[in-house]
Design an enzyme around this catalytic site. Sequence first.
Site, PDB file in Angstrom:
ATOM      1  N   GLU A 198      74.144  22.588 -15.707  1.00  0.00           N
ATOM      2  CA  GLU A 198      73.362  21.400 -15.352  1.00  0.00           C
ATOM      3  C   GLU A 198      72.260  21.722 -14.330  1.00  0.00           C
ATOM      4  O   GLU A 198      72.012  20.954 -13.397  1.00  0.00           O
ATOM      5  CB  GLU A 198      74.281  20.293 -14.815  1.00  0.00           C
ATOM      6  CG  GLU A 198      75.278  19.786 -15.851  1.00  0.00           C
ATOM      7  CD  GLU A 198      76.064  18.571 -15.387  1.00  0.00           C
ATOM      8  OE1 GLU A 198      76.071  18.289 -14.167  1.00  0.00           O
ATOM      9  OE2 GLU A 198      76.659  17.891 -16.229  1.00  0.00           O
ATOM     10  N   GLU A 269      80.105  18.120 -22.759  1.00  0.00           N
ATOM     11  CA  GLU A 269      80.959  17.274 -21.915  1.00  0.00           C
ATOM     12  C   GLU A 269      80.879  15.830 -22.356  1.00  0.00           C
ATOM     13  O   GLU A 269      79.921  15.129 -22.040  1.00  0.00           O
ATOM     14  CB  GLU A 269      80.567  17.385 -20.433  1.00  0.00           C
ATOM     15  CG  GLU A 269      80.890  18.709 -19.789  1.00  0.00           C
ATOM     16  CD  GLU A 269      80.650  18.697 -18.283  1.00  0.00           C
ATOM     17  OE1 GLU A 269      80.565  17.591 -17.694  1.00  0.00           O
ATOM     18  OE2 GLU A 269      80.538  19.786 -17.687  1.00  0.00           O
TER      19      GLU A 269
END
Length: 826
Positions: A198, A269
Amino acid sequence: MGAAAIMAVLVVMLVPRAPSAAAGRVWLQEEGGQNGTAAREVTYDGRALILDGARRMLFSGDIHYPRSTPEMWPGLIENAKKGGLDVIQTYVFWNVHEPIQGQYNFEGRYDLVKFIREVHAQGLYVSLRVGPFIEAEWKYGALPFWLHGVPNITFRSDNEPFKVHMQNFVAKIVKMMKDEKLYYPQGGPIIISQIENEYKLVEAAFHSRGPPYVQWAAAMAVNLQTGVPWMMCKQDDAPDPIINTCNGLISGETFLGPNSPKKPALWTENWTSRYPLYGHDPRFRSAADLAFAVALFIARKKGSFVNYYMYHGGTNFGRFASSYVTTSYYDGAPLDEYGLIWQSTWSHLRELHVAVKQSEEPLLSGSYSNYSFGEQQEGHVFETESDCVAFLVNFDKHKTSNIQFGKASFQLAPKSISILSGCRTVVFETAKINAQHGLRTAQIVQPLNDIDNWKIFKEPIPQEISNTTHTGNRFFEHLSTTKDEIDYLWYLSRYDYRSNGHGQLVLNVESQAHVLHAYINNDYLGSVHGSHDGPKSIILKTPITLKEGQNSISLLSVMVGSPDSGAYMERRTFGVRKVSIQQGHHKSHSLNNELWKHQVGLSGEMNSIYTQEGSSRAQWTTIDKSAHLPLIWYKTKFDTPWGNDPVTLNLSSMGKGEFWINGESIGRYWVSFKTPSGQPTQSLYHIPRYFLKPRENTLVLMEEMGGDPLQITVNTMSITRVYSSVNELSTPSLLSRRKHPAVRLRCQKGKRITEIEFASYGNPVEDCRSSGRSCLGSCHAETTEFVVKDACLGRRKCVIPVHPAKFGGDRCSGIEKSLSVVASCG
């Protein structure tokens, strides 16, 4: 060598051979040498990951090896496989593997190779998220704290000191996997790896040093020649050949898609709940919402890889939870913290996986078209010459929608997706839960209420320390001083008081730690704490009484985890920042530049009194009237409960602290920090049976704020009741050969159905889970109880078809019927 040079080299090294199915990239290794056996290869194109020439629809789930024990791994992986998963995904946790620079630990629950081998042994693949920055609600984002002391370092940027250490660790992990032959082309289970995590969320903060770092990390990873693709999550500028993937709750709506038509849509995710924070009420996610999100991602984004984060959350043992994160982690995942199956989520998702997999060919190789049926209704169709699958979507959260599709009409429940096999037959509806629900119960097996079995050790309040290492006319930064090896740091000073008038004396302390306890002359003044979403600083303002002359000031700064994300983590500061004393309306007297001494940790911690050896050296006493005061250590013993059910401690009578079983830290507890609903975020704490002995287990607690240990109980956790309600018009399960829908009940392993509390075929009250006759509707087949008992009592699982013939015929014609059953397991 610069990043551009590295990229030039790796492009040459990864020139693919001519692939089948128009694959975008190929990683392969010939197996068998002169025997001429077929090569194993991993490739991808714009539709999917491709294994040995075949596109694959893959369902994956995160199970983190340090958050459980090796004894739990086989059962967790087995239930993940039964739940329809193809892949187990895990991070690699740098700070558990290299806690001290150059010293590595891959033993016990940190045995990464053993974990991956267990996955392989059960026939599943592995997605390995190397990071090595991972966030994951793990302390320091899994970066080892010793990096903090590396000169001129800036984490996660185009910074040579950081890149050197990052590359060393990544290369070590890759070499280990290669040496153990764990990559897919070698015959192992690892089919994809991840570098970084991320990063796009912080990239702009590093300005000109952000984009070059992305290029460098990608080149470094690919140049290690793992034989499998690499990915970066939430990184829309991930350079070729890295696949950019997505994270979130609704990636079917928010993901912009791969940054190249040659890359597949992968969801790394899909959050199965929200991670719990002290002071926050738990936030679970329904099975219907999860299934809707998965189906939408596959339909809208042509998704071919969906990973559930988490599939098993587990436990943040010791001090590894990040700031304000609870010891329990993602307890609402398909497999709960204890490894028990969380119903109805597990079963509903399993049905979804089967429905999707049976249409794998059109989904991955068919032509795609989409349709609009209204402002909030749409359709997605995948079709080959021989097969077809359709996804009919209703976004309206409140109204049922009737859709004319092809030659038939379909009724879509509010916020739902119906999957049509052959574009004709409904095989799955996201909003209709036919799976059973379960009630989890903590059964008290041993109250620890015998005062004679408890001992206490009063943590001394330091006033003077001889160690001058941490002394100066300033406040030392908390984490730099403790090296993040301990939560506690004492700030000690003396104040020479001379009375100069009237007015109340007030102590003012500003801290950027999470909790602060204050003492003057050994007397407890009070505490203050922050919260995850609160201001950075906490302020203690309390009236005090001073004696003429010298007064000792003892401030205990406490961290509840270290940060796990954000830019410039190495620059974050914590601990006491300002101290002053004010009398009445007089100007406050600042103590910021006075001489401050700092003591790392508590005496009990430094002497390891939670271990057998350390405990023998401590002066334990019987419980007295001071037992409920702050900073008290407690010790007792208990026997391990009989059986195989998971073991928990109920600490709802305590305040805040940490506890150990037989010298093993289970983690932090903080039950005194209530949620908006007035309850502790977590009061039950899992103790893996691996940590226990048959008899006389030693329990030690460090209580910071004051609590009552005599109300602590040892419990076992199990599913004691199961409930299911299935409508006669529901879609029959794809996992069964039966033509009719059915109620399916199953107790956890080792238990049987002992009682049918309620059973009704007719129109019972919807979602009624009580055992009273108040759940009966106007239509009820009197034979229901007999039929259900005959099918279920004494068995671990049973199946009862929802059909009039099973219950003596249709005695309420014109009424839509359901079968509802509530059963006890024991």
